[in-house]
Design an enzyme around this catalytic site. Structure first.
Site, PDB file in Angstrom:
ATOM      1  N   ASP A 156     -33.819  74.587  12.904  1.00  0.00           N
ATOM      2  CA  ASP A 156     -33.382  75.446  11.809  1.00  0.00           C
ATOM      3  C   ASP A 156     -32.221  74.838  11.036  1.00  0.00           C
ATOM      4  O   ASP A 156     -31.070  74.903  11.492  1.00  0.00           O
ATOM      5  CB  ASP A 156     -32.964  76.814  12.402  1.00  0.00           C
ATOM      6  CG  ASP A 156     -32.477  77.762  11.339  1.00  0.00           C
ATOM      7  OD1 ASP A 156     -31.791  78.745  11.683  1.00  0.00           O
ATOM      8  OD2 ASP A 156     -32.761  77.523  10.148  1.00  0.00           O
TER       9      ASP A 156
ATOM     10  N   ASP B 104     -33.895  75.284   3.991  1.00  0.00           N
ATOM     11  CA  ASP B 104     -33.823  75.990   5.272  1.00  0.00           C
ATOM     12  C   ASP B 104     -35.155  75.955   6.018  1.00  0.00           C
ATOM     13  O   ASP B 104     -36.067  76.727   5.726  1.00  0.00           O
ATOM     14  CB  ASP B 104     -33.401  77.444   5.022  1.00  0.00           C
ATOM     15  CG  ASP B 104     -33.280  78.224   6.304  1.00  0.00           C
ATOM     16  OD1 ASP B 104     -33.065  79.453   6.233  1.00  0.00           O
ATOM     17  OD2 ASP B 104     -33.403  77.617   7.387  1.00  0.00           O
TER      18      ASP B 104
HETATM   19  O1  LIG Z   1     -31.060  82.636   9.053  1.00  0.00           O
HETATM   20  C1  LIG Z   1     -31.265  81.817   8.202  1.00  0.00           C
HETATM   21  N1  LIG Z   1     -32.130  80.761   8.400  1.00  0.00           N
HETATM   22  N2  LIG Z   1     -32.704  80.540   9.623  1.00  0.00           N
HETATM   23  C2  LIG Z   1     -33.434  81.497  10.269  1.00  0.00           C
HETATM   24  N3  LIG Z   1     -33.935  82.569   9.717  1.00  0.00           N
HETATM   25  C3  LIG Z   1     -34.664  83.367  10.687  1.00  0.00           C
HETATM   26  C4  LIG Z   1     -34.482  82.699  12.021  1.00  0.00           C
HETATM   27  C5  LIG Z   1     -33.797  81.411  11.731  1.00  0.00           C
HETATM   28  C6  LIG Z   1     -30.580  81.877   6.888  1.00  0.00           C
HETATM   29  C7  LIG Z   1     -29.566  81.012   6.616  1.00  0.00           C
HETATM   30  C8  LIG Z   1     -28.868  81.134   5.425  1.00  0.00           C
HETATM   31  C9  LIG Z   1     -29.239  82.096   4.521  1.00  0.00           C
HETATM   32 BR1  LIG Z   1     -28.276  82.225   2.898  1.00  0.00          BR
HETATM   33  C10 LIG Z   1     -30.275  82.956   4.781  1.00  0.00           C
HETATM   34  C11 LIG Z   1     -30.971  82.824   5.980  1.00  0.00           C
END
Ligand SMILES: O=C(NNC1=NCCC1)c1ccc(Br)cc1
Length: 327
Positions: free
Chosen positions: A32, A212
Site C-alpha cells: 500500500d 495509491d
Molecule cells: O488508506 C488509504 N490507502 N490505502 C488503503 N486504503 C484501504 C486499505 C489500504 C488512503 C491514503 C490516503 C488517502 Br488521501 C486516502 C486513502
C-alpha cells in the site's frame, strides 16, 4: 542487491496480494503506497477472526515494549494492536529489525476480507502510526541495500504483476518514462497533473492526487466525476450500488492526465469498466468514482496504476518523484 516480488489480484482486481515471509511464516499482504505501517493478522485477534489467515505468533516474537499502533484508512477501515521486531523477506530482500505490527483488533472491512493477511505500507515513514515512536517502512529499512532508492510497480488487470525494488526493468514498459515531482510533505506520493482530459475533451485544470496502490479505484471530486459519466449513455449515480453504474457494454471514455508539461498518461476506457455489480443485472460499476468526505485529495488507485509501469522514486536524482510509462 535488488528484488522483485510477484503480486496477484484478488477477484475484480479489488486488491493485489504479495507474499512476505516473517520469521518462517509466509503472509499474503496488500502492498500500500498510501500508508506506512506493516501489520499482520495475529494470535491476539479473536480466534474466529484468525480463521483462514496466516497468523503471527506473538508469543514467539520479540516485543517492542510500550509500543502500540492504531490506523484509520481512507475507506474508513481500521486496525490496531502492539508491535514486534522481526526478520521480513520480500522478493529476496531482507530487513532484519523490521517493526511488525500485530493486529489485535480489526474493523468489519478487514474481517470480510478472506484473503489478505495484512498490509505492507510503502508511503513515507513519517506516516507510520506506531506510538510512542514511529517505525520505518520495509522500503526504508532495505533502501541502503538497493542500487536505486526506487520501487517500480507493474499492476495488471486480472493477471499477476510485480513490485521491483532497487531497479527499473526496461522489459516491463514501452516508450519513455515521464517523471513528475512528488510532494511528500503529507507522507503520501502526492503529485500534480497540469491538466486532464476525458477522451478528446481537454480540461485545463490542474489535478493533485496521490498514487495509491492500496485503493482500488480512481477517486476524484464529485463534479468532475459527474462530468465524466455525462459522456457515458445510460450511466447513473446509484445510491443502491454506492456510485456510478452503466450498462456493461458501454464504450467508456479514456481518462488522461497531462503531466510534466505535455506528457499524457492515459487510462483506457476498458479499465474504467471496473466490474459487474451482480450476476444478473447487466450493470457495471465505474472505475472512476467520487472521493468520500473522509478524503480531501484525489486518489489515483489501482484502476489508474494498472495502465502504467510506475516508478516510485524516493530520490535517485534529488527529490522524490514518480515515473510513468505505458505497459
Ligand atoms: O488508506 C488509504 N490507502 N490505502 C488503503 N486504503 C484501504 C486499505 C489500504 C488512503 C491514503 C490516503 C488517502 Br488521501 C486516502 C486513502
Amino acid at each position: 542487491l535488488n528484488g522483485t516480488a510477484v503480486t496477484s489480484p484478488e477477484a475484480n482486481d479489488l486488491e493485489y496480494l504479495t507474499p512476505v515471509t516473517i520469521g518462517n511464516v509466509t503472509f499474503h499482504l496488500d502492498f500500500d503506497t498510501g500508508s506506512a505501517d506493516l501489520w499482520v493478522y495475529s494470535d491476539e485477534l479473536p480466534t474466529d477472526e484468525q480463521t483462514g489467515h496466516a497468523v503471527y505468533a506473538t508469543t514467539d516474537s520479540k516485543l517492542l515494549p510500550g509500543s502500540s499502533w492504531e490506523i484509520l484508512y481512507g475507506d474508513g477501515s481500521s486496525a490496531g494492536g502492539d508491535v514486534f521486531a522481526d526478520t521480513v523477506v520480500v522478493g529476496g530482500l531482507t530487513a532484519t529489525m523490521q517493526a511488525v505490527e500485530a493486529a489485535a483488533t480489526l474493523s468489519a472491512e478487514f474481517e470480510r476480507d478472506a484473503h489478505s493477511d495484512g498490509l505492507l505500507g510503502l508511503a513515507f515513514s513519517t506516516l507510520n502510526m506506531v506510538k510512542p515512536q514511529k517505525q520505518s517502512t520495509f522500503f526504508d529499512n532495505v533502501k541502503s541495500q538497493l542500487d536505486l532508492p526506487v520501487i517500480a510497480t507493474s499492476l495488471k488487470h486480472g493477471a499477476p504483476g510485480t513490485y521491483d525494488f532497487g531497479f527499473i526493468d526496461e522489459n516491463k514498459y514501452t516508450g519513455p518514462l515521464t517523471y513528475v515531482d512528488v510532494d511528500s510533505s503529507r507522507g503520501y506520493w502526492t503529485f500534480t497533473a497540469d491538466a486532464y482530459a476525458f477522451g478528446d475533451d481537454q480540461i485545463s485544470t490542474s489535478l493533485t492526487g496521490i498514487a495509491d496502490t492500496g485503493t482500488t479505484l480512481i477517486l476524484l471530486p464529485s463534479d468532475t466525476v459527474s462530468r465524466y459519466y455525462a459522456n457515458v449513455s445510460g450511466a447513473q449515480d446509484s445510491p443502491l450500488h454506492g456510485g456510478y453504474v452503466f450498462p456493461c457494454d458501454s464504450k467508456l471514455t479514456p481518462f488522461t492526465l497531462v503531466v510534466a508539461g505535455n506528457h499524457s498518461v492515459t487510462v483506457p476506457g476498458e479499465l474504467i469498466n471496473y466490474a459487474p455489480v451482480g450476476s444478473v443485472s447487466n450493470l457495471c460499476f465505474g472505475g472512476i468514482q467520487a472521493a468520500s468526505g473522509l478524503v480531501d485529495i484525489n486518489i489515483f488507485g489501482d484502476v489508474f496504476l494498472k495502465s502504467q509501469y510506475v516508478v516510485f522514486d524516493a530520490g535517485s536524482q534529488g527529490g522524490p518523484r514518480l515515473g510513468f510509462a505505458n505497459q
